[in-house]
Design a protein around this motif. Structure first.
Motif, mmCIF file in Angstrom:
data_model
loop_
_atom_site.group_PDB
_atom_site.id
_atom_site.type_symbol
_atom_site.label_atom_id
_atom_site.label_comp_id
_atom_site.label_asym_id
_atom_site.label_seq_id
_atom_site.Cartn_x
_atom_site.Cartn_y
_atom_site.Cartn_z
ATOM 1 N N ARG A 67 0.816 -1.223 0.000
ATOM 2 C CA ARG A 67 0.000 0.000 0.000
ATOM 3 C C ARG A 67 0.846 1.268 0.000
ATOM 4 O O ARG A 67 0.324 2.355 -0.195
ATOM 5 C CB ARG A 67 -0.932 0.002 1.215
ATOM 6 C CG ARG A 67 -1.955 -1.119 1.204
ATOM 7 C CD ARG A 67 -2.976 -0.970 2.331
ATOM 8 N NE ARG A 67 -2.413 -0.927 3.671
ATOM 9 C CZ ARG A 67 -2.168 -1.993 4.435
ATOM 10 N NH1 ARG A 67 -2.423 -3.200 3.983
ATOM 11 N NH2 ARG A 67 -1.680 -1.847 5.648
ATOM 12 N N ARG A 68 2.142 1.153 0.230
ATOM 13 C CA ARG A 68 2.976 2.327 0.416
ATOM 14 C C ARG A 68 4.103 2.508 -0.598
ATOM 15 O O ARG A 68 4.651 3.597 -0.704
ATOM 16 C CB ARG A 68 3.596 2.285 1.814
ATOM 17 C CG ARG A 68 2.570 2.562 2.884
ATOM 18 C CD ARG A 68 3.131 2.277 4.261
ATOM 19 N NE ARG A 68 2.180 2.628 5.283
ATOM 20 C CZ ARG A 68 1.109 1.895 5.610
ATOM 21 N NH1 ARG A 68 0.859 0.775 4.970
ATOM 22 N NH2 ARG A 68 0.283 2.291 6.557
ATOM 23 N N ILE A 69 4.497 1.451 -1.293
ATOM 24 C CA ILE A 69 5.641 1.570 -2.192
ATOM 25 C C ILE A 69 5.315 1.036 -3.581
ATOM 26 O O ILE A 69 4.381 0.255 -3.759
ATOM 27 C CB ILE A 69 6.896 0.843 -1.643
ATOM 28 C CG1 ILE A 69 6.680 -0.665 -1.613
ATOM 29 C CG2 ILE A 69 7.292 1.384 -0.293
ATOM 30 C CD1 ILE A 69 7.933 -1.448 -1.318
ATOM 31 N N ASP A 70 6.091 1.474 -4.547
ATOM 32 C CA ASP A 70 5.994 0.979 -5.919
ATOM 33 C C ASP A 70 7.159 0.058 -6.250
ATOM 34 O O ASP A 70 7.046 -0.825 -7.076
ATOM 35 C CB ASP A 70 6.016 2.134 -6.928
ATOM 36 C CG ASP A 70 4.803 3.034 -6.810
ATOM 37 O OD1 ASP A 70 3.721 2.532 -6.445
ATOM 38 O OD2 ASP A 70 4.951 4.237 -7.077
ATOM 39 N N SER A 71 8.315 0.310 -5.614
ATOM 40 C CA SER A 71 9.537 -0.415 -5.956
ATOM 41 C C SER A 71 10.289 -0.840 -4.703
ATOM 42 O O SER A 71 10.281 -0.146 -3.693
ATOM 43 C CB SER A 71 10.463 0.459 -6.797
ATOM 44 O OG SER A 71 9.807 0.928 -7.940
ATOM 45 N N LEU A 72 10.958 -1.967 -4.813
ATOM 46 C CA LEU A 72 11.769 -2.501 -3.727
ATOM 47 C C LEU A 72 13.144 -2.812 -4.301
ATOM 48 O O LEU A 72 13.257 -3.594 -5.249
ATOM 49 C CB LEU A 72 11.140 -3.773 -3.158
ATOM 50 C CG LEU A 72 11.926 -4.590 -2.139
ATOM 51 C CD1 LEU A 72 12.126 -3.799 -0.856
ATOM 52 C CD2 LEU A 72 11.212 -5.893 -1.831
ATOM 53 N N LEU A 73 14.185 -2.161 -3.780
ATOM 54 C CA LEU A 73 15.547 -2.479 -4.212
ATOM 55 C C LEU A 73 15.898 -3.847 -3.668
ATOM 56 O O LEU A 73 15.687 -4.130 -2.487
ATOM 57 C CB LEU A 73 16.540 -1.434 -3.698
ATOM 58 C CG LEU A 73 16.309 -0.003 -4.148
ATOM 59 C CD1 LEU A 73 17.414 0.897 -3.590
ATOM 60 C CD2 LEU A 73 16.255 0.114 -5.647
ATOM 61 N N PHE A 74 16.417 -4.712 -4.516
ATOM 62 C CA PHE A 74 16.674 -6.090 -4.106
ATOM 63 C C PHE A 74 18.128 -6.435 -4.381
ATOM 64 O O PHE A 74 18.597 -6.336 -5.502
ATOM 65 C CB PHE A 74 15.751 -7.055 -4.858
ATOM 66 C CG PHE A 74 15.766 -8.435 -4.282
ATOM 67 C CD1 PHE A 74 14.924 -8.772 -3.230
ATOM 68 C CD2 PHE A 74 16.635 -9.388 -4.773
ATOM 69 C CE1 PHE A 74 14.957 -10.034 -2.680
ATOM 70 C CE2 PHE A 74 16.670 -10.664 -4.228
ATOM 71 C CZ PHE A 74 15.829 -10.988 -3.188
ATOM 72 N N PHE A 75 18.836 -6.847 -3.340
ATOM 73 C CA PHE A 75 20.227 -7.258 -3.452
ATOM 74 C C PHE A 75 20.283 -8.778 -3.429
ATOM 75 O O PHE A 75 19.988 -9.395 -2.411
ATOM 76 C CB PHE A 75 21.053 -6.693 -2.295
ATOM 77 C CG PHE A 75 21.145 -5.197 -2.303
ATOM 78 C CD1 PHE A 75 22.171 -4.567 -2.985
ATOM 79 C CD2 PHE A 75 20.208 -4.430 -1.650
ATOM 80 C CE1 PHE A 75 22.257 -3.181 -2.997
ATOM 81 C CE2 PHE A 75 20.283 -3.053 -1.661
ATOM 82 C CZ PHE A 75 21.312 -2.422 -2.341
ATOM 83 N N GLU A 76 20.651 -9.377 -4.530
ATOM 84 C CA GLU A 76 20.774 -10.831 -4.622
ATOM 85 C C GLU A 76 21.994 -11.269 -3.826
ATOM 86 O O GLU A 76 23.092 -10.753 -4.030
ATOM 87 C CB GLU A 76 20.941 -11.235 -6.091
ATOM 88 C CG GLU A 76 20.821 -12.711 -6.338
ATOM 89 C CD GLU A 76 19.382 -13.186 -6.368
ATOM 90 O OE1 GLU A 76 19.093 -14.213 -5.739
ATOM 91 O OE2 GLU A 76 18.557 -12.540 -7.023
ATOM 92 N N THR A 77 21.785 -12.194 -2.898
ATOM 93 C CA THR A 77 22.901 -12.654 -2.079
ATOM 94 C C THR A 77 23.266 -14.105 -2.343
ATOM 95 O O THR A 77 24.237 -14.600 -1.811
ATOM 96 C CB THR A 77 22.575 -12.527 -0.582
ATOM 97 O OG1 THR A 77 21.503 -13.412 -0.272
ATOM 98 C CG2 THR A 77 22.246 -11.108 -0.196
#
Length: 106
Positions: A67-77
């Motif tokens: 409900r609050r964001i459009d994008s999530l930065l994702f760091f592949e580990t």
């Protein structure tokens, strides 16, 4: 600077919004179990303690984030690919942006 309040001040000064996640159920009070840091409609950090896993907390947090964001930065580990699949399946409206640590810190 390990104090949560001190770290919040740093992020807030840079126009980030910092959310602290606390969890309790009928059996226990788990205390602080996670943090979400966002700026505008992008989530820069979502971390959750293993103490909260399997208690439905991750699903509630993803619903809340949707409900609050459009994008999530994702760091592949290499060990978090299951999380990436889960986020994609549960929150199709959130765009996952693959990042490397060089992009973030460089």
């Amino acid at each position: 600077m390990s104090n949560v309040k001190e770290r919040q001040k740093i992020y807030i000064a840079k126009n980030f919004t910092v959310y602290s996640i606390y969890l309790k159920d009928k059996f226990s009070n788990y205390g602080l179990v996670g943090t979400v840091i966002q700026k505008e409609k992008i989530c820069y950090l979502m971390c959750l303690s293993c103490r909260a896993l399997g208690k439905g907390a991750e699903e509630k947090i993803l619903e809340w984030m949707e409900r609050r964001i459009d994008s999530l930065l994702f760091f592949e580990t290499g060990s978090n690919h299951i999380l990436k699949q889960r986020i994609s399946a549960q929150t199709p409206t959130i765009q996952l942006i693959d990042q490397s640590t060089e992009d973030f810190y460089g």
